[in-house]
Motif scaffolding. Structure first.
Motif, PDB file in Angstrom:
ATOM      1  N   ILE A   1       4.780   0.936  -4.634  1.00 45.67           N
ATOM      2  CA  ILE A   1       3.918   2.106  -4.469  1.00 45.67           C
ATOM      3  C   ILE A   1       3.067   2.192  -5.731  1.00 45.67           C
ATOM      4  O   ILE A   1       3.596   2.340  -6.832  1.00 45.67           O
ATOM      5  N   ASP A   2       1.749   2.107  -5.573  1.00 45.68           N
ATOM      6  CA  ASP A   2       0.889   2.056  -6.755  1.00 45.68           C
ATOM      7  C   ASP A   2      -0.531   2.417  -6.335  1.00 45.68           C
ATOM      8  O   ASP A   2      -0.822   2.558  -5.136  1.00 45.68           O
ATOM      9  N   TYR A   3      -1.434   2.545  -7.312  1.00 45.05           N
ATOM     10  CA  TYR A   3      -2.847   2.753  -6.977  1.00 45.05           C
ATOM     11  C   TYR A   3      -3.527   1.430  -6.669  1.00 45.05           C
ATOM     12  O   TYR A   3      -4.648   1.406  -6.162  1.00 45.05           O
ATOM     13  N   LYS A   4      -2.857   0.326  -6.998  1.00 44.61           N
ATOM     14  CA  LYS A   4      -3.357  -0.989  -6.634  1.00 44.61           C
ATOM     15  C   LYS A   4      -2.787  -1.378  -5.272  1.00 44.61           C
ATOM     16  O   LYS A   4      -1.712  -0.928  -4.881  1.00 44.61           O
ATOM     17  N   VAL A   5      -3.504  -2.230  -4.572  1.00 44.88           N
ATOM     18  CA  VAL A   5      -3.064  -2.650  -3.242  1.00 44.88           C
ATOM     19  C   VAL A   5      -2.748  -4.137  -3.261  1.00 44.88           C
ATOM     20  O   VAL A   5      -3.477  -4.938  -3.848  1.00 44.88           O
ATOM     21  N   ALA A   6      -1.653  -4.502  -2.642  1.00 46.02           N
ATOM     22  CA  ALA A   6      -1.246  -5.899  -2.492  1.00 46.02           C
ATOM     23  C   ALA A   6      -0.497  -5.990  -1.172  1.00 46.02           C
ATOM     24  O   ALA A   6      -0.205  -4.970  -0.535  1.00 46.02           O
ATOM     25  N   PRO A   7      -0.175  -7.208  -0.703  1.00 46.77           N
ATOM     26  CA  PRO A   7       0.477  -7.341   0.599  1.00 46.77           C
ATOM     27  C   PRO A   7       1.723  -6.483   0.765  1.00 46.77           C
ATOM     28  O   PRO A   7       1.997  -5.980   1.851  1.00 46.77           O
ATOM     29  N   ASN A   8       2.511  -6.313  -0.290  1.00 40.72           N
ATOM     30  CA  ASN A   8       3.747  -5.532  -0.192  1.00 40.72           C
ATOM     31  C   ASN A   8       3.686  -4.273  -1.047  1.00 40.72           C
ATOM     32  O   ASN A   8       4.718  -3.718  -1.419  1.00 40.72           O
TER      33      ASN A   8
ATOM     34  N   SER B   1       9.578   0.499  -5.368  1.00 36.77           N
ATOM     35  CA  SER B   1       9.264   0.327  -6.786  1.00 36.77           C
ATOM     36  C   SER B   1       8.039   1.181  -7.086  1.00 36.77           C
ATOM     37  O   SER B   1       6.932   0.860  -6.670  1.00 36.77           O
ATOM     38  N   ILE B   2       8.253   2.294  -7.787  1.00 35.56           N
ATOM     39  CA  ILE B   2       7.189   3.255  -8.058  1.00 35.56           C
ATOM     40  C   ILE B   2       6.334   2.764  -9.228  1.00 35.56           C
ATOM     41  O   ILE B   2       6.862   2.391 -10.277  1.00 35.56           O
ATOM     42  N   GLY B   3       5.008   2.775  -9.047  1.00 29.85           N
ATOM     43  CA  GLY B   3       4.125   2.276 -10.102  1.00 29.85           C
ATOM     44  C   GLY B   3       4.314   0.796 -10.336  1.00 29.85           C
ATOM     45  O   GLY B   3       4.311   0.316 -11.470  1.00 29.85           O
ATOM     46  N   SER B   4       4.434   0.062  -9.257  1.00 32.43           N
ATOM     47  CA  SER B   4       4.831  -1.353  -9.320  1.00 32.43           C
ATOM     48  C   SER B   4       3.748  -2.287  -9.829  1.00 32.43           C
ATOM     49  O   SER B   4       4.043  -3.403 -10.244  1.00 32.43           O
ATOM     50  N   GLY B   5       2.470  -1.856  -9.778  1.00 34.09           N
ATOM     51  CA  GLY B   5       1.413  -2.844  -9.941  1.00 34.09           C
ATOM     52  C   GLY B   5       1.365  -3.696  -8.684  1.00 34.09           C
ATOM     53  O   GLY B   5       1.809  -3.279  -7.608  1.00 34.09           O
TER      54      GLY B   5
END
Length: 237
Positions: A59-66, A45-49
């Motif tokens: 895939i995003d500039y934010k980081v999360a577990p997944n 998911s590109i630009g997923s948040g």
């Protein structure tokens, strides 16, 4: 700028670049470690948040577990033909139009033969209808939706202009006006095949409709176009 200021500015840019490179290397290692644990090739998911559809990797500039932090302006550091699906939901309009061909060609590179991509973006043709004061159910629904979401006065004579500008620019975040026909052309030029246009509530190439935005805003289905396509059933040329 004085020589001392120029030196300080250059040093700051160099440090920032080194920090960014180190961060990128960490994210590549984190992605590769996660990839080894996945039972099948991922769907991106590109630009997923920070949230992704169930079974998807963000895939995003934010980081999360997944979610993995990669710069979408550049080729993603992911192996060729290693991904089985890609979702671009409310993301491509955040980039200049002339950046999109390289981005889409990179997504084709990532997808395995026969892999599918889904693009959902605000529809520039709806923006044009709003500006032209077209009387249609779709335009009326969009004007009602924005009035409800943003608390805008539906009867204000500037309301349609406000809505059109919000859709086109999203308060300074959007950089491209797109339509289903334009996206079809971009996808074909990037090597995709079997392009299909559809309602955002439908899918041709995925088991279920992949989305996070539509779940948050179920009344927003009229503001977007949706296009899906596949990579050829053979490898890259």
């Amino acid at each position: 700028m004085s020589p001392a200021d120029a030196i300080r500015s250059s040093a700051k840019d160099l440090i920032s670049g080194c920090v960014g490179l180190a961060r990128q290397r960490r994210e590549i290692k984190r992605y590769q470690a996660a990839e080894r644990a996945w039972s099948k090739s991922p769907r991106l998911s590109i630009g997923s948040g920070k949230s992704t559809p169930p079974g998807w990797v963000g895939i995003d500039y934010k980081v999360a577990p997944n979610v993995f932090r990669f710069d979408l302006r550049f080729a993603l550091p992911i192996a060729d033909s290693s991904v089985r699906g890609i979702l671009c939901e409310h993301v491509l309009e955040h980039f200049p139009l002339d950046d999109l061909p390289l981005m889409l060609k990179d997504y084709r590179r990532l997808l395995r033969p026969g892999g599918a991509i889904r693009v959902v973006s605000p529809d520039a043709l709806l923006v044009a209808d709003i500006l032209a004061n077209v009387k249609s159910e779709r335009v009326a629904a969009q004007l009602d939706f924005d009035a409800k979401i943003h608390g805008w006065d539906r009867l204000d004579e500037k309301h349609r202009w406000r809505v059109a500008n919000r859709m086109a620019y999203q308060f300074g975040q959007h950089h491209a006006l797109l339509s289903a026909s334009l996206m079809e052309t971009l996808l074909i030029e990037s090597g995709f095949v079997d392009v299909v246009k559809m309602d955002v509530r439908e899918t041709r190439y995925f088991e279920t409709v992949p989305t996070t935005h539509f779940e948050r805003f179920p009344e927003s289905h009229h503001e977007v176009f949706t296009v899906e396509a596949r990579t050829p059933d053979v490898g890259l040329d």
